[in-house]
Design an enzyme around this catalytic site. Sequence first.
Site, short mmCIF file in Angstrom:
data_model
loop_
_atom_site.label_atom_id
_atom_site.label_comp_id
_atom_site.label_asym_id
_atom_site.label_seq_id
_atom_site.Cartn_x
_atom_site.Cartn_y
_atom_site.Cartn_z
N MET A 43 -16.09 8.44 -3.34
CA MET A 43 -16.40 9.83 -3.03
C MET A 43 -17.32 9.87 -1.81
SD MET A 43 -19.07 10.96 -6.03
CE MET A 43 -20.67 10.17 -6.22
N ASP A 49 0.85 -1.19 0.00
CA ASP A 49 0.00 0.00 0.00
C ASP A 49 0.88 1.24 0.00
OD1 ASP A 49 -2.59 -0.92 -0.12
OD2 ASP A 49 -2.69 -1.33 2.02
#
Length: 690
Positions: free
Chosen positions: A391, A315
Amino acid sequence: MSTHQARPLFEAAIVRRAIIDAFVKLDPRRMIRNPVMFVVEVGSAFTTALFVHAAVTGKGEAPAGFILAVSLCLWFTVLFANFAEAMAEGRGKAQADTLRKARKDVTAKRLAEPRREAAVEAVVSARLRQGDVVLVEAGDLIPGDGEVVEGVASVDESAITGESAPVIRESGGDRSAVTGGTRVLSDWLVVRITANPGETFLDRMISMVEGAKRQKTPNEIALDILLAGLTLIFLLATVTLLPYSMYAVSSAGRGSPVSLTVLVALLVCLIPTTIGGLLSAIGIAGMDRMIQANVIATSGRAVEAAGDVDVLLLDKTGTITLGNRQATAFLPAPGVTEAALVDAAQLSSLADETPEGRSIVVLAKKKLGLRGRDLHALGAKLVPFTAQTRMSGVDLDGRRIRKGSTDAIVRYVEGQGATVPAEVRRVVEDVSKKGSTPLVVAEGSRVLGVVELKDIVKGGIQERFAEMRRIGIRTVMITGDNPLTAAAIAAEAGVDDFLAEATPEAKLAMIRDYQQKGHLVAMTGDGTNDAPALAQADVAVSMNTGTQAAKEAGNMVDLDSNPTKLLSIVEIGKQMLMTRGALTTFSTANDVAKYFAIIPAAFAATYPSLGALNLMGLHSPTTAVLSAVIFNALIIIALIPLALRGIRYRPAPAPVLLRRNLLVYGLGGVVLPFPCIKVIDLGLTAMGVS
């Protein structure tokens, strides 16, 4: 970083326990799991019986003193091998004792409903079952593993992780998992229990570090089969030697047949006792080194796989970069004032508990002095962030405000029949080229502008990736950023590849693709959305701060919750494989050398012509055999520190490591027995042994 200190290699308490365990492990039911050492134990018992017979009757196929000396050396060989395994296990047991102290039965406050105001019933923690909901307040011990369903609190996890700094645990997100035995320092939590008594994370850790459930890895099993095969070959060869030696004596009319004691001693010296005695200790010690690094491996297979991986999925945030991206600028769209952009960005971030969301609120306050507003009092409807929509936002007084990745906002705006201005697209591209992350803010179908987030690549990470590349490991950065941002950070960090706009499905597909091409893949994760990829990866390191789903999917748990630890885990795995390979090479070379060193001297009494091959000038067949069995026992005890500590890890390609093993341990294994056996022979001769 962990505050755990590495244990000394030979701690007095561990040594005392290991000495006792070495005798306990003489139980044939245990020894038979190691065919090589089981043969040595049978040989030890057989020579002991021969000695008893010689001592009682006064008649023996060899002098009673010689039989006793051989028998004692063989018993010591078995005990030293057991001691090596017990030492490796003992270090884990000491860690388990520390963990066991953290496991306590406490009085829990069980709730009738999953909310703080519900009726409370006091119960002993041992009565809690999966699905029960408890209230934990400041000063209370958390009674069992669980997920926070309400509240936020500071938790002391030092009993588990060794880290003195408290951590925040809260409902929702990837910081909702709590571990039984840790203590709430402030505020309160409502926790849903996720494990029954005896099945908690702490229980599993204790079982793992004690080695109670340790399973041999496929490579260990394969090596065991090879060693058993070699032992069987030498056993059959030894059995056939006796009639041949007796025939040689009767036909030549001189010499003496090889005694049973000598044959047993030669068998033990020539079978792969060194690696056979240390193999289990090497595997257990590899798991122990993981524990010292504050990583709990669910099996030796996971540690071994860590040494074989050739693809690392990492990551970006928290591993390659420092994480906690900070908002640094508001870049309004044409025709939009900065105040309007800041107002909308702040409203959409007030309920956003991520570091990025908080930094937007902080920057809004610095820029325009905007202070927090109570969204609940205003009747706002929050739209949470998800990995699929990418979002979040808020619906308030007819306003629909959204902020998120560029692609997500583009789809959102275009879905309402509008378009994103070309000027905004250029701003997004410019921000991305700098390695920053653009967050686009929209109200309804109108794009208001861009919020720039910056992240910083960790110092020294480039060198670590270059090191991985030298040993043939491919590094892949996983990020939710858009491709331009991902490419800029990947270039700065020096990774080999990257996956941008990563969704759980994309990560899973990438792992499967690499595995289909024959690669072994390692990755880290902490969230529920990481669970599918963790379950698929060959080495899956879940963070202790992560969700229960992530912990269950992984085969390792990092108690420090440090994603960078994956690089160290790979090094520990490779060190274990290098240690096993080096000692196997040494043992094989050692056996070959002993064969040429002692066979001529040992059989000279039966075949006088072999005396010409006694190049070492060993005093007699008796001293030759005794020297060999003494050396065979001592070499195991001499190699125990190497088996426990592991050979020094040096990053290098496999061909280089192979050449080094052959040169150092292969050549060393061939050369070492000759001077050592000769010195022991001289010592025995000086003591009057003939």
